[in-house]
Design an enzyme around this catalytic site. Sequence first.
Site, PDB file in Angstrom:
ATOM      1  CB  ILE A  59      14.252   4.148  -0.064  1.00 23.70           C
ATOM      2  CG1 ILE A  59      15.366   3.073  -0.177  1.00 23.70           C
ATOM      3  CG2 ILE A  59      13.418   4.214  -1.345  1.00 23.70           C
ATOM      4  CD1 ILE A  59      16.401   3.289  -1.254  1.00 23.70           C
ATOM      5  N   GLY A  74       0.793  -1.234   0.000  1.00 25.45           N
ATOM      6  CA  GLY A  74       0.000   0.000   0.000  1.00 25.45           C
ATOM      7  C   GLY A  74       0.818   1.273   0.000  1.00 25.45           C
ATOM      8  CB  THR A 133       9.089   5.318   1.555  1.00 26.50           C
ATOM      9  OG1 THR A 133       9.640   5.081   2.857  1.00 26.50           O
ATOM     10  CG2 THR A 133       9.916   4.595   0.518  1.00 26.50           C
ATOM     11  CE1 TYR A 163      12.824  -1.049   9.781  1.00 30.26           C
ATOM     12  CE2 TYR A 163      15.146  -0.480   9.545  1.00 30.26           C
ATOM     13  CZ  TYR A 163      13.908  -0.714   8.981  1.00 30.26           C
ATOM     14  OH  TYR A 163      13.740  -0.629   7.615  1.00 30.26           O
TER      15      TYR A 163
HETATM   16  P1  NAD Z   1       6.213   2.433   4.143  1.00 31.75           P
HETATM   17  O1  NAD Z   1       5.919   2.842   5.545  1.00 31.75           O
HETATM   18  O2  NAD Z   1       6.069   3.420   3.050  1.00 31.75           O
HETATM   19  O3  NAD Z   1       5.361   1.128   3.755  1.00 31.75           O
HETATM   20  C1  NAD Z   1       5.220   0.062   4.624  1.00 31.75           C
HETATM   21  C2  NAD Z   1       3.865  -0.568   4.390  1.00 31.75           C
HETATM   22  O4  NAD Z   1       3.736  -1.690   5.266  1.00 31.75           O
HETATM   23  C3  NAD Z   1       2.692   0.372   4.692  1.00 31.75           C
HETATM   24  O5  NAD Z   1       1.812   0.413   3.586  1.00 31.75           O
HETATM   25  C4  NAD Z   1       2.036  -0.254   5.905  1.00 31.75           C
HETATM   26  O6  NAD Z   1       0.619  -0.077   5.962  1.00 31.75           O
HETATM   27  C5  NAD Z   1       2.403  -1.732   5.712  1.00 31.75           C
HETATM   28  N1  NAD Z   1       2.312  -2.475   6.969  1.00 31.75           N
HETATM   29  C6  NAD Z   1       2.713  -2.091   8.207  1.00 31.75           C
HETATM   30  N2  NAD Z   1       2.423  -3.042   9.113  1.00 31.75           N
HETATM   31  C7  NAD Z   1       1.840  -4.069   8.427  1.00 31.75           C
HETATM   32  C8  NAD Z   1       1.317  -5.326   8.810  1.00 31.75           C
HETATM   33  N3  NAD Z   1       1.330  -5.727  10.096  1.00 31.75           N
HETATM   34  N4  NAD Z   1       0.781  -6.111   7.858  1.00 31.75           N
HETATM   35  C9  NAD Z   1       0.743  -5.723   6.550  1.00 31.75           C
HETATM   36  N5  NAD Z   1       1.215  -4.509   6.139  1.00 31.75           N
HETATM   37  C10 NAD Z   1       1.756  -3.695   7.063  1.00 31.75           C
HETATM   38  O7  NAD Z   1       7.702   1.845   4.192  1.00 31.75           O
HETATM   39  P2  NAD Z   1       8.775   1.589   3.036  1.00 31.75           P
HETATM   40  O8  NAD Z   1       9.832   2.605   3.206  1.00 31.75           O
HETATM   41  O9  NAD Z   1       8.097   1.430   1.719  1.00 31.75           O
HETATM   42  O10 NAD Z   1       9.374   0.204   3.535  1.00 31.75           O
HETATM   43  C11 NAD Z   1       9.130  -1.028   2.866  1.00 31.75           C
HETATM   44  C12 NAD Z   1      10.103  -2.058   3.425  1.00 31.75           C
HETATM   45  O11 NAD Z   1      11.447  -1.636   3.133  1.00 31.75           O
HETATM   46  C13 NAD Z   1      10.036  -2.200   4.945  1.00 31.75           C
HETATM   47  O12 NAD Z   1      10.257  -3.533   5.308  1.00 31.75           O
HETATM   48  C14 NAD Z   1      11.186  -1.330   5.424  1.00 31.75           C
HETATM   49  O13 NAD Z   1      11.657  -1.757   6.685  1.00 31.75           O
HETATM   50  C15 NAD Z   1      12.202  -1.589   4.323  1.00 31.75           C
HETATM   51  N6  NAD Z   1      13.210  -0.536   4.233  1.00 31.75           N
HETATM   52  C16 NAD Z   1      12.889   0.745   3.925  1.00 31.75           C
HETATM   53  C17 NAD Z   1      13.893   1.712   3.855  1.00 31.75           C
HETATM   54  C18 NAD Z   1      13.630   3.147   3.499  1.00 31.75           C
HETATM   55  O14 NAD Z   1      14.580   3.942   3.537  1.00 31.75           O
HETATM   56  N7  NAD Z   1      12.418   3.538   3.175  1.00 31.75           N
HETATM   57  C19 NAD Z   1      15.218   1.366   4.134  1.00 31.75           C
HETATM   58  C20 NAD Z   1      15.508   0.036   4.442  1.00 31.75           C
HETATM   59  C21 NAD Z   1      14.500  -0.900   4.489  1.00 31.75           C
END
Ligand code: NAD
Length: 257
Positions: free
Chosen positions: A197, A19, A199, A164
């Site tokens: 990233i 989402g 987001t 985390y």
């Molecule tokens: P985001 O917050 O934009 O998206 C995360 C999504 O996960 C949201 O839509 C949220 O509703 C959903 N979510 C949360 N809890 C949930 C649950 N219990 N069940 C189902 N869905 C759930 O985050 P993002 O930046 O797109 O991150 C995506 C992945 O990448 C994550 O695992 C994050 O840890 C990882 N990540 C992100 C970054 C970054 O810089 N953005 C860096 C390293 C890792």
Amino acid sequence: MEGSKRNSTVSSPPDGGGGSGIGRAVCQRLASEGASVVVADISEESANETLGSLPTDLRGQVHLAAAVDVSSKESVKKLVTSIQTHYFQPPSVCVNAAGITQDDFLLNMEEEQFDRVIQVNLKGSFLVTQAVAQALVACGAPKGSIITLGSIVGKVGNLGQVNYAASKAGVEGLTRTAAKELSRFGIRCNCVLPGFISTPMTEKVPEKVINKMMSLVPLGRIGEPAEVADVCAFLASDDSRYITGVSIEVTGGLFIG
Ligand code: NAD
């Protein structure tokens, strides 16, 4: 199900966390390659927003949005069963993009903050990987590709993110082990380690911290969700057919030593 333009079988990938942010970009990228995509997220509204953004003009694609809480075994099982009901087969590609942060310094962190981040990021990756792998093995699918989202933080640690960092280090170990156990069933498992990233997750980070981070990134900028999605698409496709059990950093060179 349909093959993609890359001659892979990226059909009906359920994208936990589809989402928003990286998960949404993954759904869009795989849909543009011809996959039928199941956008799964704890927020049904966000999943539906992603669904509305997906191209549908290729090879009779059928996309779906679904609510799932990846930290609940029952909810994950229900999702996989409903995918099999709709598509008459389990997903051949699965991207575990759901994730949360609940930051605090080690000295102050509440037990609940630690537990919740582990439940969603680590246990969620376990439950989704297990359910999809069980479904693929049970139906005798010839191959599958399961992709988890770790983080560079799982390797190097980060101030205020003891929960985390632990969850993401765990996701890497889980993925490597799943790769060893599932390779005999033709299922590949790989982990993507994003750096910084752009987001909604990183919108919470204070500007001062972002500027400091950017000064450490050799490529000199924050990454885009589409740049992580490109790597997921590669790992989903047959172009990576001889790759399993690896972690690929998508960091612009952050912490390369
Ligand atoms: P985001 O917050 O934009 O998206 C995360 C999504 O996960 C949201 O839509 C949220 O509703 C959903 N979510 C949360 N809890 C949930 C649950 N219990 N069940 C189902 N869905 C759930 O985050 P993002 O930046 O797109 O991150 C995506 C992945 O990448 C994550 O695992 C994050 O840890 C990882 N990540 C992100 C970054 C970054 O810089 N953005 C860096 C390293 C890792």
